[in-house]
Design a protein around this motif. Structure first.
Motif, PDB file in Angstrom:
ATOM      1  N   GLY A 162       0.821  -1.198   0.000  1.00 50.88           N
ATOM      2  CA  GLY A 162       0.000   0.000   0.000  1.00 50.88           C
ATOM      3  C   GLY A 162       0.856   1.248   0.000  1.00 50.88           C
ATOM      4  O   GLY A 162       1.856   1.337   0.729  1.00 50.88           O
ATOM      5  N   CYS A 163       0.499   2.224  -0.840  1.00 49.68           N
ATOM      6  CA  CYS A 163       1.324   3.426  -0.949  1.00 49.68           C
ATOM      7  C   CYS A 163       0.459   4.546  -1.538  1.00 49.68           C
ATOM      8  O   CYS A 163      -0.267   4.332  -2.509  1.00 49.68           O
ATOM      9  N   SER A 164       0.522   5.738  -0.972  1.00 48.04           N
ATOM     10  CA  SER A 164      -0.241   6.866  -1.486  1.00 48.04           C
ATOM     11  C   SER A 164       0.471   7.467  -2.694  1.00 48.04           C
ATOM     12  O   SER A 164       1.670   7.237  -2.924  1.00 48.04           O
ATOM     13  N   THR A 165      -0.266   8.274  -3.464  1.00 46.23           N
ATOM     14  CA  THR A 165       0.337   8.951  -4.616  1.00 46.23           C
ATOM     15  C   THR A 165       1.474   9.860  -4.167  1.00 46.23           C
ATOM     16  O   THR A 165       2.543   9.904  -4.788  1.00 46.23           O
ATOM     17  N   ALA A 225       2.382  14.387 -12.416  1.00 48.19           N
ATOM     18  CA  ALA A 225       1.613  14.019 -13.606  1.00 48.19           C
ATOM     19  C   ALA A 225       2.081  12.686 -14.183  1.00 48.19           C
ATOM     20  O   ALA A 225       1.274  11.882 -14.680  1.00 48.19           O
ATOM     21  N   THR A 226       3.381  12.430 -14.101  1.00 51.92           N
ATOM     22  CA  THR A 226       3.925  11.178 -14.628  1.00 51.92           C
ATOM     23  C   THR A 226       3.498   9.999 -13.754  1.00 51.92           C
ATOM     24  O   THR A 226       3.151   8.929 -14.263  1.00 51.92           O
ATOM     25  N   ILE A 227       3.516  10.198 -12.440  1.00 59.30           N
ATOM     26  CA  ILE A 227       3.055   9.138 -11.536  1.00 59.30           C
ATOM     27  C   ILE A 227       1.594   8.808 -11.812  1.00 59.30           C
ATOM     28  O   ILE A 227       1.195   7.635 -11.873  1.00 59.30           O
ATOM     29  N   THR A 228       0.775   9.829 -11.982  1.00 64.74           N
ATOM     30  CA  THR A 228      -0.646   9.603 -12.272  1.00 64.74           C
ATOM     31  C   THR A 228      -0.815   8.832 -13.576  1.00 64.74           C
ATOM     32  O   THR A 228      -1.655   7.920 -13.669  1.00 64.74           O
ATOM     33  N   HIS A 229      -0.028   9.190 -14.572  1.00 64.26           N
ATOM     34  CA  HIS A 229      -0.074   8.479 -15.864  1.00 64.26           C
ATOM     35  C   HIS A 229       0.253   7.000 -15.678  1.00 64.26           C
ATOM     36  O   HIS A 229      -0.467   6.118 -16.177  1.00 64.26           O
ATOM     37  N   HIS A 230       1.312   6.702 -14.930  1.00 60.79           N
ATOM     38  CA  HIS A 230       1.742   5.305 -14.758  1.00 60.79           C
ATOM     39  C   HIS A 230       0.759   4.514 -13.892  1.00 60.79           C
ATOM     40  O   HIS A 230       0.472   3.350 -14.174  1.00 60.79           O
ATOM     41  N   THR A 231       0.249   5.126 -12.827  1.00 59.80           N
ATOM     42  CA  THR A 231      -0.701   4.393 -11.981  1.00 59.80           C
ATOM     43  C   THR A 231      -1.996   4.119 -12.743  1.00 59.80           C
ATOM     44  O   THR A 231      -2.627   3.077 -12.539  1.00 59.80           O
ATOM     45  N   THR A 232      -2.380   5.032 -13.625  1.00 60.97           N
ATOM     46  CA  THR A 232      -3.572   4.792 -14.449  1.00 60.97           C
ATOM     47  C   THR A 232      -3.372   3.586 -15.350  1.00 60.97           C
ATOM     48  O   THR A 232      -4.260   2.728 -15.485  1.00 60.97           O
ATOM     49  N   ILE A 233      -2.210   3.484 -15.971  1.00 62.87           N
ATOM     50  CA  ILE A 233      -1.923   2.346 -16.852  1.00 62.87           C
ATOM     51  C   ILE A 233      -1.912   1.037 -16.068  1.00 62.87           C
ATOM     52  O   ILE A 233      -2.498   0.033 -16.488  1.00 62.87           O
ATOM     53  N   LEU A 234      -1.261   1.048 -14.907  1.00 58.59           N
ATOM     54  CA  LEU A 234      -1.215  -0.170 -14.086  1.00 58.59           C
ATOM     55  C   LEU A 234      -2.609  -0.551 -13.584  1.00 58.59           C
ATOM     56  O   LEU A 234      -2.959  -1.731 -13.534  1.00 58.59           O
ATOM     57  N   ARG A 235      -3.405   0.437 -13.235  1.00 57.19           N
ATOM     58  CA  ARG A 235      -4.768   0.166 -12.764  1.00 57.19           C
ATOM     59  C   ARG A 235      -5.629  -0.389 -13.910  1.00 57.19           C
ATOM     60  O   ARG A 235      -6.385  -1.347 -13.727  1.00 57.19           O
ATOM     61  N   ALA A 293      -4.620  -2.045 -16.366  1.00 58.61           N
ATOM     62  CA  ALA A 293      -4.142  -3.399 -16.678  1.00 58.61           C
ATOM     63  C   ALA A 293      -4.528  -4.402 -15.600  1.00 58.61           C
ATOM     64  O   ALA A 293      -4.268  -5.604 -15.753  1.00 58.61           O
ATOM     65  N   GLY A 294      -5.123  -3.915 -14.504  1.00 56.11           N
ATOM     66  CA  GLY A 294      -5.555  -4.815 -13.434  1.00 56.11           C
ATOM     67  C   GLY A 294      -4.464  -5.194 -12.460  1.00 56.11           C
ATOM     68  O   GLY A 294      -4.645  -6.119 -11.666  1.00 56.11           O
ATOM     69  N   MET A 295      -3.322  -4.466 -12.485  1.00 56.95           N
ATOM     70  CA  MET A 295      -2.202  -4.828 -11.610  1.00 56.95           C
ATOM     71  C   MET A 295      -2.230  -4.096 -10.277  1.00 56.95           C
ATOM     72  O   MET A 295      -1.609  -4.547  -9.314  1.00 56.95           O
ATOM     73  N   ILE A 296      -2.914  -2.952 -10.214  1.00 55.52           N
ATOM     74  CA  ILE A 296      -3.076  -2.255  -8.953  1.00 55.52           C
ATOM     75  C   ILE A 296      -4.536  -1.816  -8.814  1.00 55.52           C
ATOM     76  O   ILE A 296      -5.271  -1.741  -9.812  1.00 55.52           O
ATOM     77  N   ALA A 297      -4.940  -1.547  -7.586  1.00 57.54           N
ATOM     78  CA  ALA A 297      -6.253  -0.981  -7.302  1.00 57.54           C
ATOM     79  C   ALA A 297      -6.037   0.303  -6.514  1.00 57.54           C
ATOM     80  O   ALA A 297      -5.058   0.431  -5.762  1.00 57.54           O
ATOM     81  N   THR A 298      -6.926   1.270  -6.714  1.00 63.80           N
ATOM     82  CA  THR A 298      -6.782   2.570  -6.066  1.00 63.80           C
ATOM     83  C   THR A 298      -8.010   2.865  -5.215  1.00 63.80           C
ATOM     84  O   THR A 298      -9.146   2.695  -5.682  1.00 63.80           O
ATOM     85  N   VAL A 321      -6.860  12.082  -0.896  1.00 64.34           N
ATOM     86  CA  VAL A 321      -5.750  11.124  -0.795  1.00 64.34           C
ATOM     87  C   VAL A 321      -6.083   9.856  -1.568  1.00 64.34           C
ATOM     88  O   VAL A 321      -7.133   9.232  -1.336  1.00 64.34           O
ATOM     89  N   ALA A 322      -5.212   9.499  -2.483  1.00 61.19           N
ATOM     90  CA  ALA A 322      -5.355   8.254  -3.246  1.00 61.19           C
ATOM     91  C   ALA A 322      -4.335   7.240  -2.739  1.00 61.19           C
ATOM     92  O   ALA A 322      -3.136   7.536  -2.655  1.00 61.19           O
ATOM     93  N   SER A 323      -4.812   6.045  -2.390  1.00 59.15           N
ATOM     94  CA  SER A 323      -3.944   4.976  -1.890  1.00 59.15           C
ATOM     95  C   SER A 323      -3.978   3.818  -2.879  1.00 59.15           C
ATOM     96  O   SER A 323      -5.053   3.372  -3.290  1.00 59.15           O
ATOM     97  N   HIS A 324      -2.806   3.336  -3.267  1.00 66.45           N
ATOM     98  CA  HIS A 324      -2.691   2.302  -4.285  1.00 66.45           C
ATOM     99  C   HIS A 324      -2.246   0.988  -3.641  1.00 66.45           C
ATOM    100  O   HIS A 324      -1.368   0.976  -2.769  1.00 66.45           O
ATOM    101  N   HIS A 325      -2.827  -0.117  -4.108  1.00 64.57           N
ATOM    102  CA  HIS A 325      -2.524  -1.437  -3.575  1.00 64.57           C
ATOM    103  C   HIS A 325      -2.376  -2.426  -4.728  1.00 64.57           C
ATOM    104  O   HIS A 325      -3.079  -2.330  -5.741  1.00 64.57           O
ATOM    105  N   ILE A 326      -1.468  -3.366  -4.565  1.00 64.96           N
ATOM    106  CA  ILE A 326      -1.264  -4.370  -5.597  1.00 64.96           C
ATOM    107  C   ILE A 326      -2.438  -5.350  -5.610  1.00 64.96           C
ATOM    108  O   ILE A 326      -3.073  -5.593  -4.582  1.00 64.96           O
TER     109      ILE A 326
END
Length: 326
Positions: free
Chosen positions: A271-274, A286-296, A298-303, A309-314
């Motif tokens: 678990g890790c916040s933006t 902006a680059t982090i948001t771009h990459h987390t969107t792609i990973l999300r 693709a089904g590899m992370i959930a937000t 506050v946005a928290s990301h989890h594998i």
């Protein structure tokens, strides 16, 4: 056949949690015990040979092993204080917890162990030199015998965790619980696990912490004192040990998805916040948001969002990708 009977309430099912990080102390105790027998040769004979060769070349490691085998024997019981509840990210914090237990508890648990060696008696007395020596022995053994294999240990744990998370999400907590050991039976509200002795563990609303262990081999192990926070450690799926050992070294994940996305996938394992991703990668927001969107996507992370506050989890898929690519 003897069983450990774990008595759940509805509250306990909701409070059952799977340790996502390595539990240093459970791995240390299990590793010490593995060196006292020959079972599990397919998975551990190579490691055993390597540790024994190191011990022959380094007398200090021989002394560490001798000390630890007295207090963590391959037997039905070892003291609970060696595996403090809750888990610790840092090995030093875990070791501090081991040697900070009250003297009355030290005496009680060491008396149950029944070992009359001089080091054991000194530990039972709770003197500062003996506890300092115990801390040094545990830490020294970890650095000599566990840490060099840590990459394989973590790879196997990630694969095992992915499988259990998949089971939890698709089949429910009961299926995950019975998957801890062959012969496990769920008869609501009791989970029966094959065990070394007949025992009952009433959770009484406290929940249950499950600790998958790489160096564990014999089956599930619960803390002996039912009054302590309920914890059950259990072996990884054997196949994950073999798959982890066969991996070729290298950052295959970075080659597959790019170094930034690979870094993000590893950071969100627990678990890790933006904001934390930005700080730890040094990449623009902006680059982090771009990459987390792609990973999300693709089904590899959930937000998850809580206000701003946005928290990301594998996800289970992300864990599988992380395991297979290193």
């Amino acid at each position: 056949m003897p069983y450990l009977r774990i008595h759940f309430t509805e509250v306990d099912l909701g409070r059952t949690r799977l340790a996502s990080r390595i539990d240093h102390m459970w791995e240390i105790v299990n590793a010490v015990q593995l060196l006292q027998h020959r079972e599990g040769g397919l998975y551990f004979d190579g490691w055993r040979r390597w540790v024994r060769q190191e011990a022959l070349a380094e007398p200090r490691l021989q002394r560490l092993l001798c000390t630890l085998q007295h207090i963590a024997p391959h037997a039905e019981y070892f003291p609970d204080f060696l595996t403090p509840a809750g888990g610790f990210d840092d090995l030093g914090d875990a070791l501090d917890a081991v040697v900070s237990v009250p003297k009355s508890r030290l005496r009680t648990e060491m008396a149950l162990l029944g070992c009359e060696s001089a080091p054991s008696r000194a530990i039972a007395d709770g003197g500062a030199p003996a506890l300092h020596g115990l801390r040094a022995a545990l830490g020294g053994f970890y650095r000599a015998a566990v840490q060099p294999r840590l990459e394989v240990v973590e790879a196997a744990r990630h694969a095992d965790l992915a499988h259990r998370m998949h089971t939890l999400l698709h089949d429910g907590v009961e299926a995950m619980l019975t998957g801890m050991a062959p012969g496990a039976v769920w008869e609501p509200p009791v989970l029966r696990l094959p065990y070394v002795v007949d025992s009952d563990l009433p959770l009484a609303g406290r929940g249950l912490r499950l600790v998958p262990c790489y160096f564990s081999l014999q089956g599930p192990v619960a803390l002996a004192d039912p009054g302590l926070p309920p914890t059950v450690a259990f072996p990884l799926d054997p196949a994950t040990r073999l798959l982890a050992a066969e991996r070729r070294p290298g950052d295959h994940l970075g080659a597959l998805v790019g170094t930034t996305r690979a870094a993000i996938l590893r950071l969100v394992l627990d678990g890790c916040s933006t904001r934390e991703l930005i700080r730890r990668t040094g990449v623009a927001p902006a680059t982090i948001t771009h990459h987390t969107t792609i990973l999300r996507d693709a089904g590899m992370i959930a937000t998850q969002r809580d206000g701003a506050v946005a928290s990301h989890h594998i996800t289970p898929l992300g864990l599988r990708v992380l395991h297979r690519t290193g």
